[in-house]
Design a protein around this motif. Structure first.
Motif, PDB file in Angstrom:
ATOM      1  N   VAL A  47       6.220   1.478  -3.225  1.00 61.53           N
ATOM      2  CA  VAL A  47       6.423   0.902  -4.549  1.00 61.53           C
ATOM      3  C   VAL A  47       5.185   1.125  -5.430  1.00 61.53           C
ATOM      4  O   VAL A  47       4.670   0.199  -6.068  1.00 61.53           O
ATOM      5  CB  VAL A  47       6.796  -0.598  -4.449  1.00 61.53           C
ATOM      6  CG1 VAL A  47       7.288  -1.114  -5.791  1.00 61.53           C
ATOM      7  CG2 VAL A  47       7.846  -0.848  -3.391  1.00 61.53           C
ATOM      8  N   GLY A  48       4.662   2.328  -5.404  1.00 63.94           N
ATOM      9  CA  GLY A  48       3.568   2.693  -6.297  1.00 63.94           C
ATOM     10  C   GLY A  48       2.174   2.306  -5.822  1.00 63.94           C
ATOM     11  O   GLY A  48       1.207   2.488  -6.542  1.00 63.94           O
ATOM     12  N   VAL A  49       2.060   1.778  -4.631  1.00 59.69           N
ATOM     13  CA  VAL A  49       0.750   1.372  -4.109  1.00 59.69           C
ATOM     14  C   VAL A  49       0.344   2.367  -3.020  1.00 59.69           C
ATOM     15  O   VAL A  49       1.137   2.683  -2.132  1.00 59.69           O
ATOM     16  CB  VAL A  49       0.807  -0.055  -3.506  1.00 59.69           C
ATOM     17  CG1 VAL A  49      -0.522  -0.432  -2.874  1.00 59.69           C
ATOM     18  CG2 VAL A  49       1.204  -1.052  -4.562  1.00 59.69           C
ATOM     19  N   ASN A  50      -0.870   2.849  -3.115  1.00 64.98           N
ATOM     20  CA  ASN A  50      -1.376   3.740  -2.074  1.00 64.98           C
ATOM     21  C   ASN A  50      -1.834   2.874  -0.889  1.00 64.98           C
ATOM     22  O   ASN A  50      -3.005   2.559  -0.740  1.00 64.98           O
ATOM     23  CB  ASN A  50      -2.521   4.595  -2.620  1.00 64.98           C
ATOM     24  CG  ASN A  50      -2.905   5.706  -1.679  1.00 64.98           C
ATOM     25  OD1 ASN A  50      -2.554   5.699  -0.505  1.00 64.98           O
ATOM     26  ND2 ASN A  50      -3.637   6.676  -2.212  1.00 64.98           N
ATOM     27  N   ILE A  51      -0.848   2.492  -0.070  1.00 68.25           N
ATOM     28  CA  ILE A  51      -1.094   1.524   0.989  1.00 68.25           C
ATOM     29  C   ILE A  51      -2.076   2.039   2.036  1.00 68.25           C
ATOM     30  O   ILE A  51      -2.863   1.276   2.590  1.00 68.25           O
ATOM     31  CB  ILE A  51       0.247   1.073   1.630  1.00 68.25           C
ATOM     32  CG1 ILE A  51       0.068  -0.186   2.462  1.00 68.25           C
ATOM     33  CG2 ILE A  51       0.857   2.177   2.457  1.00 68.25           C
ATOM     34  CD1 ILE A  51      -0.164  -1.396   1.638  1.00 68.25           C
ATOM     35  N   ASN A  52      -2.056   3.339   2.313  1.00 65.77           N
ATOM     36  CA  ASN A  52      -3.006   3.889   3.282  1.00 65.77           C
ATOM     37  C   ASN A  52      -4.448   3.761   2.789  1.00 65.77           C
ATOM     38  O   ASN A  52      -5.347   3.436   3.564  1.00 65.77           O
ATOM     39  CB  ASN A  52      -2.700   5.358   3.578  1.00 65.77           C
ATOM     40  CG  ASN A  52      -1.512   5.532   4.484  1.00 65.77           C
ATOM     41  OD1 ASN A  52      -1.159   4.629   5.238  1.00 65.77           O
ATOM     42  ND2 ASN A  52      -0.875   6.690   4.414  1.00 65.77           N
ATOM     43  N   LEU A  53      -4.651   3.991   1.524  1.00 65.73           N
ATOM     44  CA  LEU A  53      -6.001   3.893   0.969  1.00 65.73           C
ATOM     45  C   LEU A  53      -6.514   2.453   1.042  1.00 65.73           C
ATOM     46  O   LEU A  53      -7.617   2.209   1.529  1.00 65.73           O
ATOM     47  CB  LEU A  53      -6.019   4.392  -0.477  1.00 65.73           C
ATOM     48  CG  LEU A  53      -7.370   4.326  -1.181  1.00 65.73           C
ATOM     49  CD1 LEU A  53      -8.362   5.252  -0.512  1.00 65.73           C
ATOM     50  CD2 LEU A  53      -7.205   4.671  -2.644  1.00 65.73           C
ATOM     51  N   TRP A  54      -5.699   1.508   0.609  1.00 60.07           N
ATOM     52  CA  TRP A  54      -6.138   0.109   0.597  1.00 60.07           C
ATOM     53  C   TRP A  54      -6.287  -0.447   2.019  1.00 60.07           C
ATOM     54  O   TRP A  54      -7.223  -1.191   2.311  1.00 60.07           O
ATOM     55  CB  TRP A  54      -5.179  -0.748  -0.222  1.00 60.07           C
ATOM     56  CG  TRP A  54      -5.332  -0.466  -1.684  1.00 60.07           C
ATOM     57  CD1 TRP A  54      -4.438   0.184  -2.488  1.00 60.07           C
ATOM     58  CD2 TRP A  54      -6.454  -0.779  -2.491  1.00 60.07           C
ATOM     59  NE1 TRP A  54      -4.950   0.293  -3.747  1.00 60.07           N
ATOM     60  CE2 TRP A  54      -6.192  -0.300  -3.787  1.00 60.07           C
ATOM     61  CE3 TRP A  54      -7.657  -1.412  -2.263  1.00 60.07           C
ATOM     62  CZ2 TRP A  54      -7.079  -0.440  -4.840  1.00 60.07           C
ATOM     63  CZ3 TRP A  54      -8.554  -1.558  -3.316  1.00 60.07           C
ATOM     64  CH2 TRP A  54      -8.262  -1.068  -4.576  1.00 60.07           C
TER      65      TRP A  54
END
Length: 104
Positions: free
Chosen positions: A61-68
């Protein structure tokens, strides 16, 4: 042939064993293991976040979850390692190990 040890020899042996025991305790401190693993995995997941495709980001949903997630893991691992550095394990009290069973 029996060997007799002087008090000085026994004291030297005990001191050497206490030093080795303290070194082993610091080496296998759980904070070092957890911190090291989180740092390694955090770096890997952060790199995966930098190389994420638009399709991967759209799945989250538009969030770079791997980065965060990678940055969070990296910070947690660094916290554990800093904690280990600032508050090292206390050395064992002198006088040896307590006995498991009392003598009668």
């Amino acid at each position: 042939m029996s060997e007799f040890y002087s008090e000085k020899d026994v004291q030297r042996e005990v001191t050497e064993l206490q030093g080795k025991s303290a070194t082993a305790a610091r080496l296998f401190d759980i904070r070092r293991i957890i911190g090291g693993l989180f740092v390694v995995y955090g770096v890997i997941v952060t790199i995966a976040g930098f190389t994420a495709s638009d399709a991967d980001i759209d799945k989250a949903v538009g969030v770079n979850i791997n980065l965060w997630t990678g940055l969070g893991m990296l910070l947690l691992g660094l916290f554990f390692l800093a904690w280990l550095k600032l508050r090292p394990a206390a050395p064992a009290p002198p006088g040896g190990e307590p006995e498991d069973e009392p003598r009668e």
